[in-house]
Structure formats: C-alpha cells, structure tokens
Design an enzyme around this catalytic site. Structure first.
Site, PDB file in Angstrom:
ATOM      1  N   ALA A 142       6.995  -7.768 -12.284  1.00 15.62           N
ATOM      2  CA  ALA A 142       6.769  -7.243 -13.629  1.00 15.62           C
ATOM      3  C   ALA A 142       5.847  -6.029 -13.607  1.00 15.62           C
ATOM      4  O   ALA A 142       5.319  -5.633 -12.564  1.00 15.62           O
ATOM      5  CB  ALA A 142       6.199  -8.338 -14.524  1.00 15.62           C
ATOM      6  N   HIS A 143       5.632  -5.470 -14.796  1.00 13.00           N
ATOM      7  CA  HIS A 143       4.878  -4.220 -14.891  1.00 13.00           C
ATOM      8  C   HIS A 143       3.418  -4.395 -14.478  1.00 13.00           C
ATOM      9  O   HIS A 143       2.804  -5.423 -14.694  1.00 13.00           O
ATOM     10  CB  HIS A 143       4.976  -3.612 -16.300  1.00 13.00           C
ATOM     11  CG  HIS A 143       4.548  -4.493 -17.417  1.00 13.00           C
ATOM     12  ND1 HIS A 143       4.758  -4.175 -18.733  1.00 13.00           N
ATOM     13  CD2 HIS A 143       3.916  -5.692 -17.440  1.00 13.00           C
ATOM     14  CE1 HIS A 143       4.276  -5.119 -19.510  1.00 13.00           C
ATOM     15  NE2 HIS A 143       3.762  -6.050 -18.752  1.00 13.00           N
ATOM     16  N   ASN A 144       2.912  -3.343 -13.841  1.00 12.74           N
ATOM     17  CA  ASN A 144       1.507  -3.246 -13.422  1.00 12.74           C
ATOM     18  C   ASN A 144       1.129  -4.182 -12.283  1.00 12.74           C
ATOM     19  O   ASN A 144      -0.056  -4.318 -11.967  1.00 12.74           O
ATOM     20  CB  ASN A 144       0.551  -3.482 -14.599  1.00 12.74           C
ATOM     21  CG  ASN A 144       0.793  -2.516 -15.734  1.00 12.74           C
ATOM     22  OD1 ASN A 144       1.328  -2.895 -16.771  1.00 12.74           O
ATOM     23  ND2 ASN A 144       0.431  -1.260 -15.558  1.00 12.74           N
TER      24      ASN A 144
END
Length: 343
Positions: free
Chosen positions: A237-239
């Site tokens: 997922a993001h980050n």
C-alpha cells in the site's frame, strides 16, 4: 552449453574432488539427474540419494567429502553454488536491441540505443529507459517514469507516471507499479478521493513477482530498497517502506505507511497493519497477522496449525468459552485462598 567442473571452480571457487574435465550441461535434482547433469545436497538427510543418483557430478558441503565417489565440488553453501551454476547454464533469452514497429514511444522519451522495446509497449512523454533494458510486449512506462540499466519488464507491466526503477530490476508480468493508494476522506456518508501525489521508488537488484501491486505514496513516496525480493500477488500500500534485501512470499498484504526493516523475511499470506515498524532481521511466519510494531528482532507466528474438522470445531467451542473458563478459574483461586487463610 557445456562447462567443465574445473571451469566452474575457477569461476565460483570451491574445492574440486575427482575428474576436473567432467562436463555438465544442466542442473537437476538428484533423483532425476542424468550423466550430463550436476546436482547438489545442502542437507544431510538427502545424502542417501547419492547412492542412486544418475548425476555426473554433485555439489556438496565439505563435511560430505566422502559421501560419494562422484566428481564433486565442495563448498560451504551448496545451495548458493547451485544457484550460480544454474544461472550460468541457463542464461535468459535476450531480444534484439531496438524499438519494435508496433511500439509507441513519445518523441521526448529517452531510450538507450541498446535497449529493447517490444510490440505494443508504450513509452510515455519524458520517460527514460536505460542501457540494455528490455520492455516487454504491451507494457507501459508512464510519463516521466525512469527505468535503469539492465532491467527486464516482462509483458503487461504497468509503470505509472513519475515512478523510478533502479538498475538490474525484474518486474514480472502483470505488475502494477504506482497505481493510486487507497486514500479517501469520509464526507457525510460518502467518500471523496484524496490525490496520491507521491511516487514509487524501486532500488537496484529488486525482483517483483507476477501481478504484485505497489501503490504510489499519498504525500511521500513508497520505497522498495535495493535487493528486495517480492513474490507474486503481493499488495504493497501507499507510503510503505521495505528495507534492503528483505524477501516477502506470495499473497501478503502490507497496509499503508508500514515500515519493514532490512533483511526481513515474511511468509506467504501474512498481513501487516499500517503505520507500524518492523525491526531489521525479523522473520514472520506464513499466515501471521501483525497488528503492532515489532521493535525487537525475532521470529513471530500467529497462525494456528490445522486439525481434523471435528477437532477444530471442539476447540472453537472452547475458544468461545475462554472468558467463562477464566472467570471460573479466578473463583476457584479465590476459594482456595480463603480456605488456606482459615487453616
């Protein structure tokens, strides 16, 4: 391609015992090997197979020197040696350099002269493709994206705009690198999309398995450091940050902003909560759910082993009654203490 044992030792090291002129053409498991094959044993429980193998040569640990009369190479890490021999005997096919007539390359894209762009591939505006890199059929390298040197993007890979891939990276078919992270703001029972303005940055010597997805960052970048190995069907997922030389098996999910340390190994179908940190060198077993940070290096497991269905049902009933059992135990302890105090 045939290579002598002497040539292997000259290239990879090790101690050669027996016929140095023996040639091998392929690696194979001991139980299916023939005279042109070289096998290996890395665990003592497999040494018995040496008595019946048809292999022409074997790779063994030093303490197994006398386990066979076959020509043999002794090395402290037979599995690693086998991997290197296999890579030598099985070089990947190399397509011709150049851009296929059915590919689409933006006028301002930079493609190295010795790179290979297959049919149906799309190279976006301002994108850069490094020396000797291969972009497979129907793959897309988005606007402003960067692919380093000696990379291999198999067919149907999507590298979104602005994302960067280092040198010697392999992206298998169906990878999606840089899709929007799952970011939405609640608003009176509805969801409003949050623009995902970060990128995905992939370091050198990374390999990403088929149909794995790595989302771009919401505000900061999603980072896959050098040497990371990701299996098929993983969601990053993001980050998220995955530290250098970590390896993650298939079907694992990693929620947003999780930070995984260096040299970690994560088994298949593990689930990692978001906004947590995992220490360098940590090992996580298959199907394990990690709900909070792991600041201490170690091996962590949460999955229950299987049992017959009827036994599982009985244990499930006991699990549901744990609160009642705890209450009864506390009551019994209280009564025992009262009796002891009376005496």
């Amino acid at each position: 391609m045939a290579v002598t044992l002497a040539a292997l030792v000259e290239r990879f090291g090790g101690e050669l015992v027996g016929d140095s002129a023996r040639s091998v053409r392929q690696v194979a498991p001991l139980d299916r090997a023939c005279a042109d094959d070289i096998g290996f044993v890395s665990q003592s429980k497999y040494l018995a197979e040496l008595a019946t193998t048809g292999a022409g040569a074997v790779i063994l640990p030093p303490d197994a020197r006398d386990a066979t009369d076959l020509p043999r190479i002794l090395t402290p890490n037979p599995y690693l040696y086998f991997a290197r021999v296999s890579a030598l005997l099985n070089p990947p096919p190399r397509p011709a350099a150049g851009v296929h007539p059915a590919a689409t390359v933006a006028a301002d894209a930079e493609v190295a002269a010795d790179a290979s762009i297959a049919a149906g591939a799309v190279i976006g505006s301002g994108a850069r493709i490094g020396a000797r890199s291969v972009i497979g059929a129907n793959s897309v390298v988005g606007d402003g994206a960067r692919v380093g040197e000696d990379c291999l993007l198999h067919a149907n890979v999507s590298l979104y705009h602005g994302c960067q891939v280092g040198d010697r990276v392999i992206l298998h078919a169906g990878c999606v690198i840089g899709a929007d992270g799952f970011g939405f703001a609640p608003n009176e029972g509805r969801w409003e999309k949050i623009p995902q303005i970060g990128r995905v940055l992939i370091g050198d010597d990374v390999e990403v398995g088929a149909c794995t997805t790595i989302d771009r960052g919401a505000l900061e970048d999603t980072v896959i450091e050098e040497g990371v190995k990701l299996d098929n069907l993983i969601q990053v997922a993001h980050n998220v940050v995955i530290g250098a030389h970590s390896a993650i098996a298939a079907c694992t999910g990693i929620a947003g902003s999780a930070k995984i340390g260096r040299h970690c190994t994560i088994g298949g179908a593990a689930m990692i909560f978001g906004h947590i940190e995992i220490a360098d060198g940590t090992r996580i077993s298959t199907n394990t759910l990690i709900t909070k940070s792991l600041p201490k290096r170690g091996t962590y497991t949460s999955a229950l082993p299987f049992s017959e269905h009827e036994v599982w049902q009985k244990n499930a009933v006991h699990m549901r009654n744990l609160d009642k059992l705890v209450t009864r135990v506390k009551q019994l302890e209280k009564r025992l203490n009262e009796l002891e105090n009376k005496t």
